[in-house]
Design a protein around this motif. Structure first.
Motif, mmCIF file in Angstrom:
data_model
loop_
_atom_site.group_PDB
_atom_site.id
_atom_site.type_symbol
_atom_site.label_atom_id
_atom_site.label_comp_id
_atom_site.label_asym_id
_atom_site.label_seq_id
_atom_site.Cartn_x
_atom_site.Cartn_y
_atom_site.Cartn_z
ATOM 1 N N GLU A 9 -93.264 92.998 54.206
ATOM 2 C CA GLU A 9 -92.313 93.705 55.058
ATOM 3 C C GLU A 9 -91.898 95.064 54.488
ATOM 4 O OE1 GLU A 9 -89.152 91.046 56.233
ATOM 5 O OE2 GLU A 9 -90.578 89.470 56.762
ATOM 6 N N LYS A 10 -92.548 95.461 53.384
ATOM 7 C CA LYS A 10 -92.291 96.754 52.743
ATOM 8 C C LYS A 10 -90.793 96.976 52.505
ATOM 9 C CE LYS A 10 -96.438 98.709 54.764
ATOM 10 N NZ LYS A 10 -97.054 99.721 55.568
ATOM 11 N N LEU A 11 -90.167 95.969 51.909
ATOM 12 C CA LEU A 11 -88.718 96.009 51.684
ATOM 13 C C LEU A 11 -88.330 96.647 50.363
ATOM 14 C CD1 LEU A 11 -87.882 92.403 52.936
ATOM 15 C CD2 LEU A 11 -87.668 94.549 54.200
ATOM 16 N N GLY A 12 -89.295 96.898 49.490
ATOM 17 C CA GLY A 12 -88.969 97.425 48.173
ATOM 18 C C GLY A 12 -90.053 98.331 47.636
ATOM 19 N N THR A 13 -90.123 98.426 46.303
ATOM 20 C CA THR A 13 -91.080 99.288 45.616
ATOM 21 C C THR A 13 -91.885 98.461 44.625
ATOM 22 O OG1 THR A 13 -89.484 101.111 45.741
ATOM 23 C CG2 THR A 13 -91.302 101.371 44.180
ATOM 24 N N ILE A 14 -93.191 98.689 44.594
ATOM 25 C CA ILE A 14 -94.056 98.010 43.629
ATOM 26 C C ILE A 14 -94.173 98.901 42.394
ATOM 27 C CG2 ILE A 14 -96.363 97.092 43.172
ATOM 28 C CD1 ILE A 14 -96.589 96.657 46.266
ATOM 29 N N VAL A 15 -93.801 98.345 41.250
ATOM 30 C CA VAL A 15 -93.836 99.084 39.986
ATOM 31 C C VAL A 15 -94.797 98.377 39.032
ATOM 32 C CG1 VAL A 15 -92.484 99.938 38.032
ATOM 33 C CG2 VAL A 15 -91.435 99.823 40.308
ATOM 34 N N ASP A 16 -95.829 99.086 38.619
ATOM 35 C CA ASP A 16 -96.826 98.575 37.685
ATOM 36 C C ASP A 16 -96.398 98.998 36.281
ATOM 37 O OD1 ASP A 16 -99.196 98.214 36.109
ATOM 38 O OD2 ASP A 16 -100.401 98.311 37.948
ATOM 39 N N VAL A 17 -96.172 98.020 35.399
ATOM 40 C CA VAL A 17 -95.653 98.329 34.063
ATOM 41 C C VAL A 17 -96.752 98.363 32.996
ATOM 42 C CG1 VAL A 17 -93.351 97.458 34.626
ATOM 43 C CG2 VAL A 17 -94.994 95.921 33.543
ATOM 44 N N ARG A 18 -98.008 98.413 33.424
ATOM 45 C CA ARG A 18 -99.115 98.556 32.467
ATOM 46 C C ARG A 18 -99.170 99.999 31.968
ATOM 47 N NH1 ARG A 18 -104.240 97.351 35.522
ATOM 48 N NH2 ARG A 18 -103.052 98.360 37.186
#
Length: 94
Positions: A9-18
């Motif tokens: 639902e695209k409710l937030g942000t995807i954060v990649d911590v690599r």
């Protein structure tokens, strides 16, 4: 809230911590890269992201550490585990 639902639902942000190099080797479309070791120094930037944050890495270990740290600082976030799992959820969006 369920990670798959947040992504779908695209409710937030995807954060990649690599690391940056790992991220450039492949990542979830639309995700941002904030390496785990940089999180404490980039808190203002992180606080401005659309929450909740879905954190991912290679296996779920680093994203789990990031979730613990960010939750202690009042940021709504979830451990999405492997970026490949998060990528799968992202691919289910029609």
């Amino acid at each position: 809230m369920e990670v798959a639902k947040i992504i779908k639902e695209k409710l937030g942000t995807i954060v990649d911590v690599r690391s940056y190099d790992e991220f450039m080797g492949g990542h979830v479309a639309g995700s941002i890269n904030t390496p785990l070791n940089e999180i404490p120094h980039r808190m203002q930037e992180i606080q401005e992201l659309k929450a909740p944050l879905i954190l991912c890495c290679a296996s779920g270990n680093r994203s789990g550490q990031a979730q613990h740290f960010l939750t202690q600082h009042g940021i709504e976030c979830y451990n999405g585990g492997s970026w490949l799992d998060v990528n799968y959820y992202q691919s289910q969006i029609s």
